[in-house]
Scaffold this motif. Structure first.
Motif, short mmCIF file in Angstrom:
data_model
loop_
_atom_site.label_atom_id
_atom_site.label_comp_id
_atom_site.label_asym_id
_atom_site.label_seq_id
_atom_site.Cartn_x
_atom_site.Cartn_y
_atom_site.Cartn_z
N LYS A 62 47.00 -47.44 7.26
CA LYS A 62 46.60 -46.38 7.77
C LYS A 62 45.26 -46.65 8.31
CE LYS A 62 45.60 -41.49 6.62
NZ LYS A 62 45.48 -40.18 5.68
N LEU A 63 45.12 -46.40 9.65
CA LEU A 63 43.81 -46.29 10.33
C LEU A 63 43.47 -44.88 10.85
CD1 LEU A 63 44.49 -49.30 12.73
CD2 LEU A 63 43.38 -49.33 10.46
N THR A 64 42.16 -44.55 10.21
CA THR A 64 41.43 -43.30 10.76
C THR A 64 40.07 -43.64 11.44
OG1 THR A 64 40.63 -42.90 8.51
CG2 THR A 64 42.86 -42.09 9.03
N CYS A 65 39.71 -42.73 12.33
CA CYS A 65 38.49 -42.74 12.95
C CYS A 65 38.16 -41.18 12.97
CB CYS A 65 38.70 -43.22 14.30
SG CYS A 65 37.05 -43.15 15.14
N GLU A 66 37.09 -40.71 12.25
CA GLU A 66 36.32 -39.77 12.20
C GLU A 66 37.55 -38.51 11.62
OE1 GLU A 66 34.91 -38.85 16.20
OE2 GLU A 66 33.20 -40.19 15.95
N GLY A 67 38.10 -39.06 10.80
CA GLY A 67 39.11 -38.24 10.02
C GLY A 67 40.35 -38.20 10.94
N ARG A 68 40.52 -38.68 11.75
CA ARG A 68 41.80 -38.60 12.64
C ARG A 68 42.57 -39.93 12.47
NH1 ARG A 68 38.11 -38.92 16.55
NH2 ARG A 68 39.57 -40.45 17.72
N GLU A 69 43.88 -39.78 12.13
CA GLU A 69 44.59 -40.97 11.97
C GLU A 69 44.95 -41.51 13.53
OE1 GLU A 69 48.95 -42.65 10.16
OE2 GLU A 69 48.10 -40.54 9.53
#
Length: 667
Positions: A62-69
């Motif tokens: 799973k990759l997330t950035c600023e809480g967004r997947e």
């Protein structure tokens, strides 16, 4: 031709950030790493690089950035991901992953993947005034004590002279005085062939006093240790060494000179690859040197993101095998092993720096090969025969090799028209010329097999006839191109092999033209005539070449390639005229020498006149005149004392000087 394919990862920039690449910080369970990523790459690409360090398949990452997947299939910089330069990406295992996968990961972590050290150079060779292998005297290498006893005795053989077998010793060494161990890392040990003239004799002398598994202390002369022309053994100045003999294996000395040593680790199945068989393999190249045998190239290479390292090339043990064709010289070391092992077999080929140098890293290396499977298509009735499909694949493989050869031929011809060969360019030209011949020879062998299979097919339908004619045309081109001469060699007489190839090609093309006329196939006839034109030019048959060219022009007068062919025929005619002139001027020169000696003024006058006409008419080259030293004989004629002869001779000298000036500016 089949080549070892590698799956590219569009987002990976392993060397340095490319122009426009984003710098992202990726937070992994084991640490952080800064990664350059292309804006148009996807999170799915990034997962392919991360799976080696997280040790989970991409679908469970799973990759997330600023809480967004992040969406796997959308570009990093585009909607809905909107990742910007400098962003932080959190990489972790996905919730709800199958329990057995998590348990397996926790219970037994897989070993770290092998990193490929592409920049690991070969060990530099020492520059020494005396590079003669030292000779040991009795008592030079002395076993002082046994630290650990061995468990198995062995009998030394194959140490000197030519042998088909050699002993390969796997050792752990330590220079006691310098406190330096070899190899520096790795568990395989330092590898030396006993009796190898490219290593110091002290190691063979020590190992022959030991049992397998034994560890002992030895004293040996420092000067004798310091011999290592290939970079395979230590050269420390220590006089006391700790030596542990890990194991001894018998290997095949391919050329019986220690340059190619083959260790068959596992023989595999009974079936063996033959010429032009396709073999699926995994291969790896390791640097062979005293410091360690580091992996520097691999067919399993992939790009991974590793904490502490960033983007690095590693070996993916799950990577599919690559296919090679035995005998085509793509990777000679791999082919050599593939012919000695069956499916499931494994071999290691230890190569010195001058052995099988093409398509491999420089220096001493070890090539490891695992044979996975074999596709033995050897014509109708063989296990790999697939009928029409096999025929087409064989011909298309030949087409690919022929295209490679033809491209390099054009490079040589273009270079030859632009400039004259120099000392700096001759080596490069020779290399490209060798490639032309090698690739054309590979194409020839493919076409011959395809033609043999076609002739074995009793069907005579239109499709089979057209395919046979196509293969015959390509075979004619490839077989003559395999012998074509370039540069200065083109001025020499054709070899017997080239003359035979030209004769065979003409016969093949005549068969094609007869078939084209019977089938009323104008396209096939035109292609056959174009090929016949090239063969006639190579065979230096100007008369036949002009007749073929006239017929081609009558069929397609707008073909621009025919203009180039016409120019080639004119150049060939000029070269033949010069060659004929060289022979003629040599005859006239000898007649002049005889006439001057006999004081035959009439003959001298006649010879001087002939020389003047030939040189002024451009029938000879400056190189021919200079090599034959024509000017010297003309000068002797001037000294006869006859004013008329002297005046005519001075005109010849002037023409010789003009010829030299024109040659000097490339005319």
């Amino acid at each position: 031709p089949p080549r070892a394919s590698r799956r590219a990862v569009p987002g990976a920039c392993p060397r340095r950030a490319r122009a426009g690449a984003m710098q992202l910080k990726v937070v992994l369970p084991s640490g952080e790493v800064n990664v350059p990523v292309e804006p148009n790459s996807t999170p799915g690409h990034l997962k392919e690089n991360l799976k080696y360090s997280i040790r989970l398949p991409p679908k469970l990452i799973k990759l997330t950035c600023e809480g967004r997947e992040l969406d796997d299939i959308k570009p990093m910089a585009g909607d809905p991901n909107n990742v910007k330069d400098g962003d932080v990406i959190l990489a972790e295992g996905r919730e709800g992953a199958p329990e057995e996968t998590q348990q397996a990961s926790e219970a037994k972590a897989p070993p770290q993947p092998t990193m490929i050290k592409k920049e690991e150079p070969p060990k530099p060779k020492k520059v020494k005034k005396d590079d003669v292998r030292p000779t040991l005297a009795e008592g030079d290498v002395v076993k002082k004590s046994v630290v650990e006893p061995g468990y198995q005795a062995w009998k030394p053989q194959y140490l000197e002279g030519k042998h088909k077998k050699r002993h390969m010793a796997f050792l752990k060494l330590e220079a006691v005085d310098d406190k330096k161990a070899y190899p520096e890392q790795g568990e395989g040990g330092l590898v030396l062939a006993l009796g190898d003239p490219h290593t110091s004799p002290v190691w063979t002398a020590a190992v022959t006093q030991m049992e397998i598994g034994e560890k002992a202390l030895f004293t040996m002369p420092r000067k004798a240790v310091d011999f290592d022309p290939e970079g395979l053994n230590p050269t420390e100045s220590s006089s006391t060494w700790s030596i542990e003999l890990l194991r001894i294996v018998d290997v095949i000395d391919v050329l019986e000179d220690f340059t190619q040593l083959l260790h068959i680790d596992a023989a595999g199945g009974k079936e063996r690859a033959e010429d032009l068989d396709n073999v699926a393999v995994h291969w790896r190249v390791r640097r062979w040197m005293a410091e360690g045998m580091f992996c520097i190239a691999s067919s399993r290479e992939r790009i991974a993101i590793m904490p502490g390292y960033g983007l690095v090339p590693i070996e993916d043990q799950n990577a599919p095998p690559v296919t090679i064709s035995v005998g085509e010289g793509q990777m000679e070391a791999v082919e050599l092993i593939a012919m000695r092992c069956g499916p499931g077999g494994k071999g290691h080929l230890y190569l010195k720096s001058e052995a099988l140098k093409s398509n491999r890293p420089a220096g001493c290396i070890c090539m490891d090969v695992e044979v996975v499977a074999m596709d033995a298509c050897r014509g109708p009735g063989s296990s790999g025969w697939r009928g029409w499909q096999s025929l087409v694949v064989e011909r298309e493989t030949g087409d690919q090799w022929l295209e490679e050869a033809d491209q390099r031929r054009k490079q040589l011809e273009t270079f030859g028209m632009l400039r004259k060969s120099t000392g700096d360019s001759k080596d490069a030209e020779a290399h490209v010329s060798d490639q032309v011949h090698k690739f054309a020879n590979n194409a020839t062998r493919r076409y011959r097999r395809a033609l043999k299979w076609l002739e074995a097919d009793e069907q005579q339908d239109k499709k089979i006839k057209l395919e046979r004619s196509t293969v015959q045309m390509r075979l004619a081109k490839a077989s003559t191109l395999a012998h074509q001469r370039f540069g200065e060699a083109a001025e020499a007489e054709a070899t017997a092999e080239e003359a035979t190839a030209v004769k065979e090609a003409i016969e093949l093309l005549r068969q094609v033209l007869v078939g084209a006329e019977q089938e009323k196939n104008e396209t096939l006839e035109y292609e056959g005539l174009k090929m016949m034109l090239q063969v006639c030019i190579q065979g230096q048959d100007v008369t036949e070449a002009r007749q073929v060219l006239e017929k081609l022009l009558s069929m397609r007068p707008d073909d621009d390639e025919l203009k180039s062919d016409s120019a080639r025929i004119n150049r060939l005619e000029g070269q033949l005229t010069l060659k004929k002139g060289a022979n003629t001027i040599e005859t006239v020169q000898k007649d002049l020498q005889t006439a001057v000696t006999a004081a035959d003024k009439a003959t001298v006058t006649e010879c001087i006149s002939k020389l003047f006409e030939m040189i002024k008419g451009g029938q000879v080259t400056w190189d021919t005149v200079r090599t034959l030293k024509v000017g010297k004989d003309v000068g002797n004629a001037m000294k006869m004392g006859d004013p008329d002869i002297a005046a005519s001779a001075r005109k010849v000298v002037q023409e010789i000087q003009s010829l030299a000036q024109r040659a000097g500016i490339g005319l």
